[in-house]
Design a protein around this motif. Sequence first.
Motif, PDB file in Angstrom:
ATOM      1  N   TYR A  87      48.156   9.108  14.297  1.00  0.00           N
ATOM      2  CA  TYR A  87      47.386   8.636  15.175  1.00  0.00           C
ATOM      3  C   TYR A  87      46.072   9.833  15.088  1.00  0.00           C
ATOM      4  O   TYR A  87      45.182   8.731  16.178  1.00  0.00           O
ATOM      5  N   ASN A  88      46.829  10.871  15.556  1.00  0.00           N
ATOM      6  CA  ASN A  88      45.500  11.998  15.587  1.00  0.00           C
ATOM      7  C   ASN A  88      44.541  11.802  14.424  1.00  0.00           C
ATOM      8  O   ASN A  88      43.196  12.028  15.267  1.00  0.00           O
ATOM      9  N   ALA A 114      46.296  -0.426  21.491  1.00  0.00           N
ATOM     10  CA  ALA A 114      45.229  -0.132  23.048  1.00  0.00           C
ATOM     11  C   ALA A 114      44.389   0.517  22.942  1.00  0.00           C
ATOM     12  O   ALA A 114      43.177   0.562  23.046  1.00  0.00           O
ATOM     13  N   ASN A 115      45.134   2.259  21.940  1.00  0.00           N
ATOM     14  CA  ASN A 115      43.688   3.100  22.314  1.00  0.00           C
ATOM     15  C   ASN A 115      42.972   3.547  20.824  1.00  0.00           C
ATOM     16  O   ASN A 115      42.200   4.206  21.425  1.00  0.00           O
ATOM     17  N   ILE A 116      43.676   2.856  20.258  1.00  0.00           N
ATOM     18  CA  ILE A 116      42.431   2.724  18.955  1.00  0.00           C
ATOM     19  C   ILE A 116      41.792   2.384  19.368  1.00  0.00           C
ATOM     20  O   ILE A 116      40.832   2.650  19.151  1.00  0.00           O
ATOM     21  N   PRO A 142      51.633   8.270  27.205  1.00  0.00           N
ATOM     22  CA  PRO A 142      50.490   7.806  26.556  1.00  0.00           C
ATOM     23  C   PRO A 142      50.447   8.353  25.722  1.00  0.00           C
ATOM     24  O   PRO A 142      50.141   9.248  25.201  1.00  0.00           O
ATOM     25  N   ASP A 143      49.497   8.184  24.225  1.00  0.00           N
ATOM     26  CA  ASP A 143      48.782   8.939  23.600  1.00  0.00           C
ATOM     27  C   ASP A 143      47.861   8.128  22.303  1.00  0.00           C
ATOM     28  O   ASP A 143      47.774   7.767  23.383  1.00  0.00           O
ATOM     29  N   SER A 144      47.985   8.660  21.484  1.00  0.00           N
ATOM     30  CA  SER A 144      46.535   8.549  20.734  1.00  0.00           C
ATOM     31  C   SER A 144      45.394   8.539  21.278  1.00  0.00           C
ATOM     32  O   SER A 144      44.289   7.717  21.829  1.00  0.00           O
ATOM     33  N   GLY A 145      45.054   9.119  22.274  1.00  0.00           N
ATOM     34  CA  GLY A 145      43.953   9.214  22.643  1.00  0.00           C
ATOM     35  C   GLY A 145      43.748   8.619  24.297  1.00  0.00           C
ATOM     36  O   GLY A 145      42.798   8.667  25.251  1.00  0.00           O
TER      37      GLY A 145
END
Length: 261
Positions: A87-88, A114-116, A142-145
């Motif tokens: 993801y990062n 959602a975060n992408i 929450p991850d992926s920014g």
Amino acid sequence: MSNNSILFKIENQVAFITLNRPEVFNSFNREMALALQDTLDSCAADAAIRAIVITGSGKAFCAGQDLKEVTDPELNPGFRKILEEHYNPIIQKIRTIEKPIVAAVNGVAAGAGANIALACDIVVATEHTSFIQAFSKIGLIPDSGGTFFLPRIVGLQKATALMMLGDKVTAEEAMVMGLVYKIFPTAFFMDDVKILATALAAMPTKALGLTKRLLNQSMTNTLEQQLALESDLQIEASSSNDYQEGVASFIEKRTPEFKGN
């Protein structure tokens, strides 16, 4: 660049990237995450591609991580590997590719999905689209920014509530919050997306890329640093062929033909 988990095509200088695991709502496994990274790299390197659309197959945009992968003792790569190798890099590529990237959110966008979408430059949705910060539902963060982008879009209090409670946000609510640029009718969704993306590709994409660089830097710069960067990048933009074409077309009262350089 196409494989079973990622579909890819180019139309009118627009790259269309489709997440293609509809049977699991386009949730990510390692294969799809790495394939998306490779596809984004190819789009970045191809000068003929001047705008990018990311969408999903079937009824969903992306449901985030495929939980079957992380609960399978043989397949599970572990969360550090998932974040640092899956993801990062995807989020970093979306933000550093100096071409406009549209998230065409055709259905549910949950968790990392959602975060992408939020990392993209422009987000459009259908009437049936929804966004869910689903992490808290299964005891994750929450991850992926998401913790970077969501508070900057909706504010700290609203972002905190959405992330802690895991509420489903409808397309209309997302529009009010500023998560979505426009809602297109479901029946004509991809037609409207193509019109938007084709319009972006026909614009002075050199300047659009520099604008994206400025917006990225604005997240951490002071006002003085941002003003200095605007000066530097305006000099670069004014040296472009697109600027010369834009001025000439304005004076000659004709439609400009921008080349992206």
